[in-house]
Design an enzyme around this catalytic site. Sequence first.
Site, short mmCIF file in Angstrom:
data_model
loop_
_atom_site.label_atom_id
_atom_site.label_comp_id
_atom_site.label_asym_id
_atom_site.label_seq_id
_atom_site.Cartn_x
_atom_site.Cartn_y
_atom_site.Cartn_z
CG HIS A 66 -1.90 1.13 1.23
ND1 HIS A 66 -1.55 2.40 1.67
CD2 HIS A 66 -3.19 1.21 0.85
CE1 HIS A 66 -2.60 3.21 1.56
NE2 HIS A 66 -3.61 2.50 1.07
CG HIS A 67 4.85 3.07 -0.60
ND1 HIS A 67 5.19 4.18 -1.33
CD2 HIS A 67 5.99 2.67 0.02
CE1 HIS A 67 6.47 4.45 -1.17
NE2 HIS A 67 6.98 3.54 -0.36
CG ASP A 68 0.23 7.28 1.98
OD1 ASP A 68 0.90 7.62 2.98
OD2 ASP A 68 -0.47 8.09 1.35
CB VAL A 69 -0.69 1.86 6.13
CG1 VAL A 69 -1.66 1.55 7.28
CG2 VAL A 69 -0.83 0.83 5.02
CG ASN A 73 -4.35 7.39 3.05
OD1 ASN A 73 -5.00 8.37 2.71
ND2 ASN A 73 -3.07 7.26 2.77
#
Length: 222
Positions: A66-69, A73
């Site tokens: 996901h790289h942006d938890v 978000n």
Amino acid sequence: HIRPASAVFPCRALNNVFYETVFYGKGDLKNLLFEHGEFEEEEAIERFIIPIAKALHVMHENKYVHHDVKPDNIFIDDDGLAVLGDFGIAKQYGANGIQLSSGERSTISAFSAPEEFSEAHETFHPEMDVYSLGAVLYVLLTQFDPRGYDGEREEHILSNPDHPVSEATIKAIAGAMKEDPSERFQTVMDFVHALPGHENDEFVIREPEADADPEEEMDDEE
């Protein structure tokens, strides 16, 4: 826990794709934390961490991060459970961790794994999301900035006697938020199994049901 797009709109003029998703009227976890304050351990794990862990497990099994938890978000559905959103910078990666998908390579937030701050950061791996999920649990229990987390100072997590945290959860957070990714939990399931009451959890990944053939639907109606 991952809600697919309900409609997709390719745009050749912009060389892009737009998608329509569910609107979550209850907002995101960031606002909920601001309004609610820290959560009790069981509620934090069951309502938020486990649903997001299931979503990440599906992504990782398919070689995506996901790289942006982060709380911004994570959305709240009508049942009060967490739903993972904003896949705008999710990355597909190969066996060696090299990015296979196109798009922006990196993002930085208070929930990002330490290696993501390095200019030499070129590969992607599930441990990045594991770190971020551990950071989300840390904030849910303490409301402290995860950038100040230090596994050697566990008293930070226990600073509020009204919200006691079990030793197992403290160790789980420490295992997820190791600075060195090789020392971190290697999978999101390793993290889940360290949480109290989830030692034997197994998340079964099911293939999505195929859409019915429109002609068959018409035949059925006749």
